[in-house]
Scaffold this motif. Structure first.
Motif, short mmCIF file in Angstrom:
data_model
loop_
_atom_site.label_atom_id
_atom_site.label_comp_id
_atom_site.label_asym_id
_atom_site.label_seq_id
_atom_site.Cartn_x
_atom_site.Cartn_y
_atom_site.Cartn_z
N LYS A 1 69.77 12.70 11.42
CA LYS A 1 70.75 11.76 11.97
C LYS A 1 71.01 12.04 13.45
O LYS A 1 71.02 11.13 14.27
N ASN A 2 71.17 13.31 13.79
CA ASN A 2 71.44 13.69 15.18
C ASN A 2 70.25 13.40 16.10
O ASN A 2 70.43 13.28 17.31
N ASN A 3 69.05 13.29 15.53
CA ASN A 3 67.86 12.94 16.30
C ASN A 3 67.58 11.44 16.26
O ASN A 3 66.49 11.00 16.63
N ASP A 4 68.56 10.67 15.80
CA ASP A 4 68.45 9.20 15.72
C ASP A 4 67.23 8.74 14.92
O ASP A 4 66.58 7.76 15.26
N LEU A 5 66.96 9.44 13.80
CA LEU A 5 65.82 9.09 12.97
C LEU A 5 66.22 8.40 11.67
O LEU A 5 65.35 8.04 10.87
N LEU A 6 67.53 8.22 11.47
CA LEU A 6 68.00 7.58 10.24
C LEU A 6 68.84 6.35 10.57
O LEU A 6 69.90 6.48 11.19
N PRO A 7 68.41 5.19 10.13
CA PRO A 7 69.30 4.03 10.23
C PRO A 7 70.57 4.29 9.41
O PRO A 7 70.55 5.06 8.45
N ARG A 8 71.63 3.66 9.77
CA ARG A 8 72.93 3.88 9.12
C ARG A 8 72.87 3.73 7.60
O ARG A 8 73.38 4.55 6.86
N GLU A 9 72.21 2.65 7.12
CA GLU A 9 72.18 2.42 5.67
C GLU A 9 71.36 3.50 4.96
O GLU A 9 71.65 3.86 3.81
N ILE A 10 70.34 4.03 5.61
CA ILE A 10 69.53 5.09 5.01
C ILE A 10 70.34 6.38 4.96
O ILE A 10 70.33 7.09 3.94
N ASP A 11 71.06 6.68 6.02
CA ASP A 11 71.96 7.84 6.02
C ASP A 11 72.99 7.72 4.90
O ASP A 11 73.23 8.68 4.16
N ASN A 12 73.57 6.54 4.74
CA ASN A 12 74.55 6.32 3.67
C ASN A 12 73.92 6.51 2.28
O ASN A 12 74.52 7.11 1.40
N THR A 13 72.72 5.99 2.10
CA THR A 13 72.04 6.14 0.81
C THR A 13 71.74 7.60 0.51
O THR A 13 71.97 8.07 -0.61
N LEU A 14 71.26 8.33 1.50
CA LEU A 14 70.99 9.76 1.31
C LEU A 14 72.27 10.51 0.94
O LEU A 14 72.25 11.40 0.08
N TYR A 15 73.39 10.13 1.56
CA TYR A 15 74.68 10.76 1.25
C TYR A 15 75.07 10.48 -0.19
O TYR A 15 75.47 11.39 -0.93
N TYR B 1 65.31 3.06 -4.84
CA TYR B 1 64.16 2.18 -4.65
C TYR B 1 64.14 1.65 -3.21
O TYR B 1 63.11 1.68 -2.53
N GLU B 2 65.28 1.18 -2.73
CA GLU B 2 65.37 0.65 -1.36
C GLU B 2 65.07 1.74 -0.34
O GLU B 2 64.41 1.49 0.68
N LEU B 3 65.53 2.96 -0.60
CA LEU B 3 65.22 4.10 0.26
C LEU B 3 63.71 4.35 0.29
O LEU B 3 63.12 4.55 1.35
N CYS B 4 63.08 4.30 -0.87
CA CYS B 4 61.64 4.55 -0.96
C CYS B 4 60.83 3.46 -0.25
O CYS B 4 59.81 3.76 0.37
N VAL B 5 61.29 2.22 -0.33
CA VAL B 5 60.61 1.13 0.38
C VAL B 5 60.70 1.39 1.89
O VAL B 5 59.69 1.30 2.60
N TRP B 6 61.89 1.73 2.37
CA TRP B 6 62.05 2.05 3.80
C TRP B 6 61.14 3.21 4.18
O TRP B 6 60.46 3.17 5.22
N TYR B 7 61.10 4.24 3.35
CA TYR B 7 60.30 5.42 3.62
C TYR B 7 58.81 5.06 3.70
O TYR B 7 58.10 5.49 4.62
#
Length: 161
Positions: free
Chosen positions: A70-84, A112-118
């Motif tokens: 997140k600090n390296n700006d590598l996670l979109p907000r929704e992906i960060d939220n999903t990981l949390y 599933y949505e996380l995996c599609v993004w990944y």
């Protein structure tokens, strides 16, 4: 067929964790949630490696690895939220033995949505998802099996008589 089969071409371990979390979602939601968390944790480790970021020497926790991305700006907000969400649910399932079927099912779709993004970010940039399909509940209770067994026996005895 598993919603996570598409991962097989690049990450067999992630595909297997996704498949297992899907298989257990009704029969053992606690295990499903733990598998979901495991998938997201392995994924985050891969992300660090793909982006050339060393895992921290101190405080090498899943939460801290996510924070670094997140600090390296590598996670979109929704992906960060999903990981949390997946991380917190896994902690609850592992440490508090929470067994919430609805949470397991809802988080499965998030995963599933996380995996599609990944896949689209780290695997195949042109990947087009087929869409999430709600898993079918294939669990059968022992009481239902006993009832079926009794019906079959009655039917067989009627035929023999």
């Amino acid at each position: 067929m598993s919603n996570f089969q598409f991962l097989e071409s690049h990450w067999t371990d992630l595909a297997k964790l996704g498949d297992l979390s899907e298989k257990y979602v009704y029969s053992d939601p606690n295990t499903s949630i733990i598998k979901q968390g495991m998938l997201s944790e392995v994924m985050v480790k891969y992300m660090l490696a793909y982006d050339g970021i060393a895992e921290p020497v101190y405080d090498n926790t899943h939460a801290n690895r996510i924070r670094i991305l997140k600090n390296n700006d590598l996670l979109p907000r929704e992906i960060d939220n999903t990981l949390y969400i997946l991380r917190k649910a896994r902690n609850d399932a592992a440490h508090n033995a929470s067994d919430e079927g609805e949470k397991a099912l809802n988080n499965l779709q998030l995963m599933y949505e996380l995996c599609v993004w990944y896949m689209q970010t780290y695997g195949d940039y042109n990947y087009e998802p087929t869409g999430y399909v709600q898993p079918v509940d294939m669990t059968v209770s022992l009481a239902d099996l006993e009832k079926r067994k009794c019906r079959i026996r009655r039917t067989q005895s009627t035929i023999i008589d």
